[in-house]
Write an enzyme that holds these catalytic residues in place. Structure first.
Site, PDB file in Angstrom:
ATOM      1  N   ASP A  42       0.864  -1.198   0.000  1.00 15.01           N
ATOM      2  CA  ASP A  42       0.000   0.000   0.000  1.00 15.01           C
ATOM      3  C   ASP A  42       0.894   1.240   0.000  1.00 15.01           C
ATOM      4  OD1 ASP A  42      -3.220   0.233   1.189  1.00 15.01           O
ATOM      5  OD2 ASP A  42      -2.031   2.058   0.962  1.00 15.01           O
ATOM      6  N   ASN A  43       0.434   2.301  -0.643  1.00 12.55           N
ATOM      7  CA  ASN A  43       1.179   3.567  -0.566  1.00 12.55           C
ATOM      8  C   ASN A  43       0.493   4.570   0.362  1.00 12.55           C
ATOM      9  OD1 ASN A  43      -1.018   4.371  -2.024  1.00 12.55           O
ATOM     10  ND2 ASN A  43       0.124   5.391  -3.656  1.00 12.55           N
ATOM     11  N   GLY A  94      -5.388   4.952   2.575  1.00 14.71           N
ATOM     12  CA  GLY A  94      -5.429   4.003   3.695  1.00 14.71           C
ATOM     13  C   GLY A  94      -4.624   4.531   4.868  1.00 14.71           C
ATOM     14  N   SER A 108      -6.935   1.118  -4.692  1.00 11.35           N
ATOM     15  CA  SER A 108      -7.557   2.187  -5.485  1.00 11.35           C
ATOM     16  C   SER A 108      -8.295   3.112  -4.539  1.00 11.35           C
ATOM     17  CB  SER A 108      -8.585   1.628  -6.489  1.00 11.35           C
ATOM     18  OG  SER A 108      -9.300   2.708  -7.091  1.00 11.35           O
ATOM     19  N   GLY A 119       1.238  -8.621 -14.834  1.00 19.12           N
ATOM     20  CA  GLY A 119       2.590  -9.055 -15.214  1.00 19.12           C
ATOM     21  C   GLY A 119       3.218  -9.889 -14.103  1.00 19.12           C
ATOM     22  N   TYR A 174     -13.131   6.984 -12.017  1.00 16.94           N
ATOM     23  CA  TYR A 174     -13.197   5.724 -11.259  1.00 16.94           C
ATOM     24  C   TYR A 174     -13.855   4.633 -12.109  1.00 16.94           C
ATOM     25  CZ  TYR A 174     -14.322   2.660  -7.232  1.00 16.94           C
ATOM     26  OH  TYR A 174     -14.438   1.612  -6.343  1.00 16.94           O
ATOM     27  N   LYS A 191     -12.034   1.222 -13.613  1.00 15.84           N
ATOM     28  CA  LYS A 191     -12.456  -0.133 -13.248  1.00 15.84           C
ATOM     29  C   LYS A 191     -12.919  -0.932 -14.476  1.00 15.84           C
ATOM     30  CE  LYS A 191     -11.775  -0.033  -8.766  1.00 15.84           C
ATOM     31  NZ  LYS A 191     -10.916  -0.993  -8.058  1.00 15.84           N
TER      32      LYS A 191
HETATM   33  P1  NAD Z   1      -9.693   2.315   0.732  1.00 17.93           P
HETATM   34  O1  NAD Z   1      -9.399   3.662   0.210  1.00 17.93           O
HETATM   35  O2  NAD Z   1      -9.985   2.172   2.193  1.00 17.93           O
HETATM   36  O3  NAD Z   1      -8.529   1.308   0.382  1.00 17.93           O
HETATM   37  C1  NAD Z   1      -7.783   1.381  -0.807  1.00 17.93           C
HETATM   38  C2  NAD Z   1      -6.323   1.256  -0.476  1.00 17.93           C
HETATM   39  O4  NAD Z   1      -5.541   1.278  -1.681  1.00 17.93           O
HETATM   40  C3  NAD Z   1      -5.806   2.391   0.411  1.00 17.93           C
HETATM   41  O5  NAD Z   1      -5.156   1.870   1.548  1.00 17.93           O
HETATM   42  C4  NAD Z   1      -4.843   3.150  -0.514  1.00 17.93           C
HETATM   43  O6  NAD Z   1      -3.801   3.769   0.204  1.00 17.93           O
HETATM   44  C5  NAD Z   1      -4.374   2.042  -1.446  1.00 17.93           C
HETATM   45  N1  NAD Z   1      -3.860   2.533  -2.728  1.00 17.93           N
HETATM   46  C6  NAD Z   1      -4.472   3.368  -3.604  1.00 17.93           C
HETATM   47  N2  NAD Z   1      -3.680   3.611  -4.673  1.00 17.93           N
HETATM   48  C7  NAD Z   1      -2.551   2.880  -4.470  1.00 17.93           C
HETATM   49  C8  NAD Z   1      -1.349   2.696  -5.222  1.00 17.93           C
HETATM   50  N3  NAD Z   1      -1.148   3.323  -6.384  1.00 17.93           N
HETATM   51  N4  NAD Z   1      -0.401   1.865  -4.733  1.00 17.93           N
HETATM   52  C9  NAD Z   1      -0.589   1.224  -3.545  1.00 17.93           C
HETATM   53  N5  NAD Z   1      -1.693   1.371  -2.788  1.00 17.93           N
HETATM   54  C10 NAD Z   1      -2.668   2.188  -3.245  1.00 17.93           C
HETATM   55  O7  NAD Z   1     -10.923   1.744  -0.125  1.00 17.93           O
HETATM   56  P2  NAD Z   1     -11.771   0.408   0.082  1.00 17.93           P
HETATM   57  O8  NAD Z   1     -13.162   0.801   0.342  1.00 17.93           O
HETATM   58  O9  NAD Z   1     -11.099  -0.505   1.029  1.00 17.93           O
HETATM   59  O10 NAD Z   1     -11.716  -0.213  -1.388  1.00 17.93           O
HETATM   60  C11 NAD Z   1     -10.795  -1.242  -1.713  1.00 17.93           C
HETATM   61  C12 NAD Z   1     -11.049  -1.736  -3.124  1.00 17.93           C
HETATM   62  O11 NAD Z   1     -12.366  -2.258  -3.234  1.00 17.93           O
HETATM   63  C13 NAD Z   1     -10.919  -0.637  -4.187  1.00 17.93           C
HETATM   64  O12 NAD Z   1     -10.285  -1.181  -5.331  1.00 17.93           O
HETATM   65  C14 NAD Z   1     -12.347  -0.274  -4.500  1.00 17.93           C
HETATM   66  O13 NAD Z   1     -12.485   0.184  -5.810  1.00 17.93           O
HETATM   67  C15 NAD Z   1     -13.050  -1.610  -4.283  1.00 17.93           C
HETATM   68  N6  NAD Z   1     -14.467  -1.424  -3.933  1.00 17.93           N
HETATM   69  C16 NAD Z   1     -14.827  -0.973  -2.709  1.00 17.93           C
HETATM   70  C17 NAD Z   1     -16.171  -0.788  -2.418  1.00 17.93           C
HETATM   71  C18 NAD Z   1     -16.646  -0.325  -1.064  1.00 17.93           C
HETATM   72  O14 NAD Z   1     -17.847  -0.208  -0.848  1.00 17.93           O
HETATM   73  N7  NAD Z   1     -15.789  -0.066  -0.104  1.00 17.93           N
HETATM   74  C19 NAD Z   1     -17.142  -1.060  -3.398  1.00 17.93           C
HETATM   75  C20 NAD Z   1     -16.717  -1.484  -4.644  1.00 17.93           C
HETATM   76  C21 NAD Z   1     -15.380  -1.682  -4.902  1.00 17.93           C
END
Ligand code: NAD
Length: 307
Positions: free
Chosen positions: A32-33, A37, A76, A103, A146, A150
């Site tokens: 994670d970056n 998060g 994301s 990859g 977004y 996706k």
């Molecule tokens: P979140 O923001 O809490 O977690 C996403 C994490 O990805 C964060 O910790 C962020 O720092 C990390 N991140 C983002 N870009 C990055 C990068 N370039 N390199 C490394 N780390 C990176 O969001 P979430 O709600 O936990 O969502 C997680 C995933 O689930 C996402 O892909 C989101 O699209 C998908 N999703 C979530 C929901 C929901 O309701 N929460 C619904 C549909 C899809």
């Protein structure tokens, strides 16, 4: 012992997946970056021998030593507040991040599951949304960054499956809620709960009759776990098919917090979907899964966390 790489590990869903895979006996590599998060979500895992953490932006080249059995790609920005603040990063992580991980999967011969979203359906014109609905997305609207990231993610994942025979899984996740959501991520559930706990007004955009379907994090994690271990490679909806209006949600939150917050109404947001409800017949059939936590119970659990 099997090893799983989880991207987005410091986020809401990713951190719960780390917990689950560690509990199942896996070695877990979190990456994670921290753009959206927080380390506080996984600090309890840092001392564990079976957990390794890489602070890394996955849009850059990814190197991880050793064998990896499974990759779960959850990195994301995910809430409208987050992806509108980080539009380019959102497109990059869906495109370049996914490309890099595909990859890596090829090199490591890992199975990869990517986190897609109900947003691929955009503002849907069919209801409920099944996996064979192609969606109604405005690619140049604010949410396009977004939604299109996706949609691209799904397309390139299928391309790697077809061109290279990669074992791929696509989870189309609908609204998930629960502990570790950020209070400032703009999503309705944590926003309303925290406003209610502080006796501040709850603001509803539009008339509040738009619907959402909320799935508790424990149900979502169970479905992702089952999908990863299944042999199904086309997209699968994961969500709760109980549909409630934002007005009803606000009422439940006021009731369970015992709050006397006012409800205020403002203009509907651009491209905000009017109805959103998953058709989860495929998940029921292929994963033998269905959500088991009623929204009333899940809200009360989430309120306890935020208190
Ligand atoms: P979140 O923001 O809490 O977690 C996403 C994490 O990805 C964060 O910790 C962020 O720092 C990390 N991140 C983002 N870009 C990055 C990068 N370039 N390199 C490394 N780390 C990176 O969001 P979430 O709600 O936990 O969502 C997680 C995933 O689930 C996402 O892909 C989101 O699209 C998908 N999703 C979530 C929901 C929901 O309701 N929460 C619904 C549909 C899809």
């Amino acid at each position: 012992m099997k090893t799983v790489l989880i991207t987005g590990a410091a986020g809401f869903i990713g951190s719960h997946l780390c917990d689950r895979f560690l509990a199942e006996g896996y070695n877990v590599i979190g990456m994670d970056n921290q753009i959206t998060g927080a380390m506080s979500n996984i600090e309890h895992l840092i001392p564990l021998k079976r957990f390794t953490f890489y602070h890394h932006d996955i849009t850059n080249y990814i190197h991880v030593p050793g064998h990896i059995d499974y990759i779960l790609h959850f990195a994301s920005p995910a809430s409208p507040t987050d992806y509108l603040r980080y539009p380019i990063q959102t497109l990059k992580v869906g495109a370049l991040g996914t490309y890099n991980l595909l990859g890596l999967s090829r090199v490591k011969k890992s199975r990869i599951l990517v986190a897609s979203t109900s947003e691929v359906y955009g503002d849907p014109q069919v209801h409920p949304q099944a996996e064979d609905y192609w969606g109604n997305v405005n690619c140049v609207g604010p949410r396009g960054v977004y939604d299109e990231a996706k949609r691209y993610q799904e397309a390139i994942t299928m391309a790697y499956h077809q061109a290279h025979g990669l074992e791929t899984r696509i989870a189309r996740i609908f609204n998930t809620y629960g502990p570790r959501m950020r209070t400032d991520d703009g999503r309705v559930m944590p926003t309303f709960i925290n406003k209610a706990l502080r006796q501040e007004p709850l603001c509803i955009y539009g008339d509040g009759e738009q619907t959402r379907s909320f799935c508790h994090i424990d149900d979502t994690v169970e479905a992702v776990y089952r999908l990863l271990l299944s042999d199904y490679c086309l997209p699968v909806n994961i969500g709760n098919d109980g549909e409630i209006t934002i007005n009803v949600l606000a009422g439940l939150i006021l009731r369970y917090t015992g709050s006397s917050s006012q409800i205020l109404y403002d203009d509907r947001r651009t491209d905000d979907p009017i109805r959103r409800k998953p058709d989860i017949r495929l998940a029921r059939e292929v994963l033998k899964w269905q959500p088991v936590i009623p929204v009333e119970e899940g809200i009360q659990k989430t309120i306890r966390h935020f208190r």
